[in-house]
Design a protein around this motif. Structure first.
Motif, PDB file in Angstrom:
ATOM      1  N   TYR A 159       0.807  -1.215   0.000  1.00 26.23           N
ATOM      2  CA  TYR A 159       0.000   0.000   0.000  1.00 26.23           C
ATOM      3  C   TYR A 159       0.839   1.263   0.000  1.00 26.23           C
ATOM      4  N   GLU A 160       2.171   1.096   0.085  1.00 24.10           N
ATOM      5  CA  GLU A 160       3.060   2.231  -0.147  1.00 24.10           C
ATOM      6  C   GLU A 160       2.844   2.775  -1.554  1.00 24.10           C
ATOM      7  N   TYR A 161       2.525   1.883  -2.474  1.00 24.83           N
ATOM      8  CA  TYR A 161       2.269   2.314  -3.854  1.00 24.83           C
ATOM      9  C   TYR A 161       1.140   3.343  -3.894  1.00 24.83           C
ATOM     10  N   LEU A 162       0.085   3.116  -3.130  1.00 26.58           N
ATOM     11  CA  LEU A 162      -1.074   4.003  -3.186  1.00 26.58           C
ATOM     12  C   LEU A 162      -0.733   5.410  -2.706  1.00 26.58           C
ATOM     13  N   GLU A 163       0.185   5.515  -1.767  1.00 29.54           N
ATOM     14  CA  GLU A 163       0.603   6.849  -1.333  1.00 29.54           C
ATOM     15  C   GLU A 163       1.424   7.528  -2.414  1.00 29.54           C
ATOM     16  N   ARG A 164       2.321   6.788  -3.030  1.00 30.39           N
ATOM     17  CA  ARG A 164       3.134   7.364  -4.099  1.00 30.39           C
ATOM     18  C   ARG A 164       2.275   7.790  -5.281  1.00 30.39           C
ATOM     19  N   ARG A 165       1.234   7.003  -5.558  1.00 31.89           N
ATOM     20  CA  ARG A 165       0.402   7.282  -6.740  1.00 31.89           C
ATOM     21  C   ARG A 165      -0.711   8.275  -6.440  1.00 31.89           C
ATOM     22  N   PHE A 166      -1.335   8.172  -5.267  1.00 33.44           N
ATOM     23  CA  PHE A 166      -2.486   9.015  -4.960  1.00 33.44           C
ATOM     24  C   PHE A 166      -2.223   9.912  -3.756  1.00 33.44           C
ATOM     25  N   LEU A 182      -8.719  -0.674  -7.209  1.00 32.83           N
ATOM     26  CA  LEU A 182      -7.961   0.513  -6.809  1.00 32.83           C
ATOM     27  C   LEU A 182      -6.553   0.493  -7.400  1.00 32.83           C
ATOM     28  N   PHE A 183      -5.868  -0.654  -7.299  1.00 33.29           N
ATOM     29  CA  PHE A 183      -4.528  -0.757  -7.881  1.00 33.29           C
ATOM     30  C   PHE A 183      -4.584  -0.677  -9.404  1.00 33.29           C
ATOM     31  N   THR A 184      -5.597  -1.283 -10.006  1.00 31.93           N
ATOM     32  CA  THR A 184      -5.748  -1.221 -11.457  1.00 31.93           C
ATOM     33  C   THR A 184      -5.966   0.218 -11.911  1.00 31.93           C
ATOM     34  N   LEU A 185      -6.792   0.948 -11.180  1.00 29.48           N
ATOM     35  CA  LEU A 185      -7.036   2.359 -11.491  1.00 29.48           C
ATOM     36  C   LEU A 185      -5.733   3.148 -11.472  1.00 29.48           C
ATOM     37  N   GLY A 186      -4.888   2.858 -10.489  1.00 29.26           N
ATOM     38  CA  GLY A 186      -3.628   3.584 -10.378  1.00 29.26           C
ATOM     39  C   GLY A 186      -2.603   3.188 -11.414  1.00 29.26           C
ATOM     40  N   MET A 187      -2.499   1.889 -11.704  1.00 30.85           N
ATOM     41  CA  MET A 187      -1.423   1.389 -12.563  1.00 30.85           C
ATOM     42  C   MET A 187      -1.726   1.491 -14.053  1.00 30.85           C
ATOM     43  N   LEU A 188      -2.985   1.450 -14.427  1.00 30.17           N
ATOM     44  CA  LEU A 188      -3.331   1.403 -15.856  1.00 30.17           C
ATOM     45  C   LEU A 188      -3.994   2.671 -16.374  1.00 30.17           C
ATOM     46  N   PHE A 189      -4.413   3.561 -15.482  1.00 29.67           N
ATOM     47  CA  PHE A 189      -5.131   4.759 -15.919  1.00 29.67           C
ATOM     48  C   PHE A 189      -4.455   6.002 -15.336  1.00 29.67           C
ATOM     49  N   PRO A 190      -3.538   6.618 -16.092  1.00 26.35           N
ATOM     50  CA  PRO A 190      -2.745   7.735 -15.554  1.00 26.35           C
ATOM     51  C   PRO A 190      -3.559   8.988 -15.251  1.00 26.35           C
ATOM     52  N   TRP A 191      -4.806   9.070 -15.753  1.00 22.46           N
ATOM     53  CA  TRP A 191      -5.631  10.259 -15.501  1.00 22.46           C
ATOM     54  C   TRP A 191      -6.253  10.242 -14.105  1.00 22.46           C
ATOM     55  N   ALA A 192      -6.267   9.087 -13.439  1.00 19.87           N
ATOM     56  CA  ALA A 192      -6.950   8.964 -12.147  1.00 19.87           C
ATOM     57  C   ALA A 192      -6.279   9.834 -11.089  1.00 19.87           C
ATOM     58  N   ASN A 193      -7.086  10.456 -10.235  1.00 21.29           N
ATOM     59  CA  ASN A 193      -6.555  11.234  -9.123  1.00 21.29           C
ATOM     60  C   ASN A 193      -7.044  10.656  -7.794  1.00 21.29           C
ATOM     61  N   LYS A 194      -6.649  11.281  -6.707  1.00 22.65           N
ATOM     62  CA  LYS A 194      -6.965  10.708  -5.394  1.00 22.65           C
ATOM     63  C   LYS A 194      -8.466  10.717  -5.106  1.00 22.65           C
ATOM     64  N   TRP A 195      -9.195  11.713  -5.625  1.00 24.04           N
ATOM     65  CA  TRP A 195     -10.632  11.759  -5.372  1.00 24.04           C
ATOM     66  C   TRP A 195     -11.343  10.621  -6.099  1.00 24.04           C
ATOM     67  N   GLY A 196     -10.868  10.321  -7.301  1.00 25.34           N
ATOM     68  CA  GLY A 196     -11.410   9.174  -8.004  1.00 25.34           C
ATOM     69  C   GLY A 196     -11.096   7.876  -7.282  1.00 25.34           C
TER      70      GLY A 196
END
Length: 663
Positions: free
Chosen positions: A123-130, A435-449
């Motif tokens: 879940y460190e990834y989620l902080e780096r991404r979102f 959630l991980f798919t949204l972060g890894m495959l869709f670069p437009w996603a932001n934290k609110w999404g």
């Protein structure tokens, strides 16, 4: 050879353990605990937290592969799959095909991102991404899922032991739970990996013993297959696309893919195991070695289910109340076919508990890692000494072991263990995969999404899952008979003739159904796919409404170049594949170096801070990320790749020169 007159369905009496069976069962617990204490003693001078949680990142892929296999091919599979064959049809065999795609996706899409980040918590990834909040939301969701799942896994073999021996149900729950908690707490990840290896051997040994002996007693496996075929159980051709169909080719292959990739691709327990390997290439090898093991355990369990039906084809133990639940059928079968061989029933029950021990130990270790990294270090004490961090991890593992014991009572209320476990994967694991798919495959996603997608998916899936438990849509079971029962007084509602299980085959359904009734008929195999779709769709809509992230400002290491990895797109010319990057700068070495040095934020902000010598106001976080960046640069996976491009921090082609030289 067992006297046929002494079979339980003829006498109405269930056989019980001999002293040797108890000795063998106890020996399995002692050996598992001994492995834990051995590594606790061997590594007593090593206080490094990476030794405790990640085995020093220096494990061979072979024990890692067996641990990956044991972690989620537990007693649930061993009990639930034969019962599935007995009660329904052979359609469940199709899920083995999904395992191929699951391992491929996990090994080449998800694991490389986690491995190159050198994470302890996925879940460190989620902080780096979102954001930090998204990380916390994800890790708490995982903790809830894992604690419930461990409770189911602990309850399943305890129920089996209670059914075949009369040994107190809660006595076995407590004894096995305590042993597992102790060796995980003291031995750490190395103990978990090596006990898992031992336990996989026990699982396969027990399955083979039951299959071979059972086949002999029913006149050979070919005869068992013919009996099952005559009853309509041998059926592989349900290609209906109706999502309400419990098991179809599509639900098992496509739905099964989403169910299991949530386990092997993004579940902390599996990510943590992959990260114990010294190189990414070896982590991927461990994943692929795990694949044939998955198939072996799955299909051995399916074959046992066919033989078990042939054995009880003329006298259903459920109908005559020899057992109260389908999950108790296999233990009953074991005592019938192995009861005359002192010690073999003990081996099989030890096999069941080996599956439970491996899963629970994996869960405890992963929960300790998540709470240490995502709660204690993130919110309470950011700079922990290695000795203190290791001690806290051990305490956390012990506490979660006690919580698991307490929640086992909840597991006893969930019904069939196989469907309950897979439903849980879909209802909770599915939104996390989304959630991980949204972060890894869709670069437009932001934290609110990310927030909205995760919570919307969780609420929606719990609505469906709980509604299905309340409404209980009808499920058609295969033919069951009692014509061969003898010396047994049948229940008043049962005739000693061919019997269809009318209580489940035909159920009164209200003529006027509520508008949401059809949601509850959704096959549990589609839960995870539905959750992923909900998370991604809602997440993207909200992201575009609140202002999408510019792909050029996203750290390229956080985004998977999907079309560079997945056939047939990976065979396209590079100029076409570049367009499919959607603006993410996967080939920009300078961009990646900026992100690696800065740790988070957009490329523009990173450059601005670097040029002005200013931080972003989050000094502890920047220090933490600088350490991570240093680890990343120093790791051997940051060597030059075979295509001549300096490591972009992201899943490389299948052949990686820096690592292939070590194989």
């Amino acid at each position: 050879m067992v006297d046929p007159a002494k079979y339980s369905y003829r006498t109405g009496i269930v056989n019980s353990f001999t002293p040797w069976d108890y000795v063998i069962f106890a020996a399995i617990l002692v050996i598992s605990a001994g492995i834990g204490f051995y590594f606790a003693f061997k590594d007593r001078k090593k206080k490094n937290i990476h030794e405790f949680l990640l085995a020093g990142r220096n494990m061979s892929p072979y024990p890692v592969a067996l641990s990956l296999l044991a972690s989620f091919m537990s007693a649930i599979t061993l009990l639930g799959t034969p019962a599935e064959m007995y009660n329904y049809t052979t359609m469940y065999w199709w899920i083995g095909l999904s395992y191929l795609f699951v391992v491929a996706a996990a090994a080449h899409i998800f694991i490389p991102i986690f491995y190159r980040m050198q994470v302890t918590s996925a879940y460190e990834y989620l902080e780096r991404r979102f954001s930090k909040g998204v990380r916390t939301a994800g890790s708490m969701t995982f903790a809830f899922q894992m604690v419930l799942y461990m409770a189911i896994v602990l309850y399943a073999p305890s129920l089996a032991l209670n059914a075949v021996t009369g040994f107190t149900l809660w006595g076995s729950v407590i004894s096995v739970g305590i042993v597992c908690t102790i060796y995980t707490t003291f031995g750490g990840m190395k103990a978990v990996l090596w006990t898992d290896t031992f336990q996989v051997v026990m699982m396969i040994t027990g399955l083979l013993a039951v299959l071979i002996r059972g086949s002999i007693l029913v006149g050979g496996f070919a005869n068992a297959w013919e009996i099952a075929n005559d009853s309509g159980r041998v059926y592989f051709t349900d290609f209906r696309v109706n999502p309400a169909v419990r098991h179809s080719v599509w639900s098992l292959v496509v739905g099964g893919f989403f169910t299991w990739v949530a386990v092997y691709g993004t579940n902390q327990a599996q990510v943590q195991r992959a990260c114990t390997c010294p190189t990414l290439r070896k982590a991927q090898i461990a994943m692929w070695i795990n694949f044939p093991g998955l198939c072996v355990i799955l299909y051995l369990s399916c074959l046992i289910g066919i033989v078990m039906y042939a054995f009880y084809s003329t006298c259903d133990p459920l109908t005559i109340k020899l057992v109260s639940q389908a999950d108790q059928l296999l233990p009953l079968f074991v005592m019938d076919v192995l009861g005359d061989l002192s010690g073999l029933p003990g081996i099989f029950v030890a096999c069941l508990f080996s599956g439970a021990l491996s899963t629970i130990s994996s869960g405890l270790n992963s929960l300790a890692a998540v709470f240490l990294e995502d709660v204690i270090k993130a919110y309470i004490v950011k700079d922990l000494r290695q000795e203190r961090a290791t001690l806290i991890s051990k305490v956390l593992a012990f506490v979660f072991g006690l919580i698991c014991l307490g929640l086992t009572y909840v597991a006893s209320l969930l019904g069939g263990v196989l469907q309950a476990a897979l439903s849980l994967f879909g209802m909770i694991g599915g939104p996390l995969l989304g959630l991980f798919t949204l972060g890894m495959l869709f670069p437009w996603a932001n934290k609110w999404g990310a927030y909205t997608g995760l919570f919307t998916s969780l609420i929606f899936m719990f609505w469906i899952g709980i509604g299905a438990q309340v409404v209980k849509p009808p499920q058609v079971k295969s033919l069951l008979r009692t014509i061969g029962c003898s010396n047994i007084t049948l229940p008043p509602t049962t005739m000693a003739t061919d019997l269809y299980n009318m209580s489940t085959t035909i159920m009164p359904v209200p003529e006027e159904r509520s508008a949401d009734y059809y949601l509850y008929t959704l096959s549990y195999m589609w839960y995870s796919a539905t959750a992923v779709a909900t998370t991604v769709i809602v997440g993207l809509i909200v992201s575009f409404i609140t202002g999408p992230t510019d792909p050029k400002t996203v750290d390229p290491r956080m985004i998977c170049p999907f079309f560079d990895i997945v056939p047939p797109f990976c065979f396209l010319p590079e100029k076409f594949r570049r367009r499919l990057w959607c603006g993410v700068r996967h080939d920009d070495k300078d961009e990646i170096e900026v992100f690696t040095a800065n740790g988070k934020g957009s490329a523009e902000n990173a450059r601005g801070n670097a040029e002005n010598g200013k931080g972003n106001g989050d000094a502890p976080y920047q220090a933490y990320m600088t350490d991570k960046a240093s680890d990343f640069r120093n790791n051997e996976t940051s060597k030059t790749l075979s295509n001549g491009v300096e490591n972009p921090g992201f899943p490389p082609p299948y052949s990686e020169a820096a690592e292939s030289t070590q194989l």
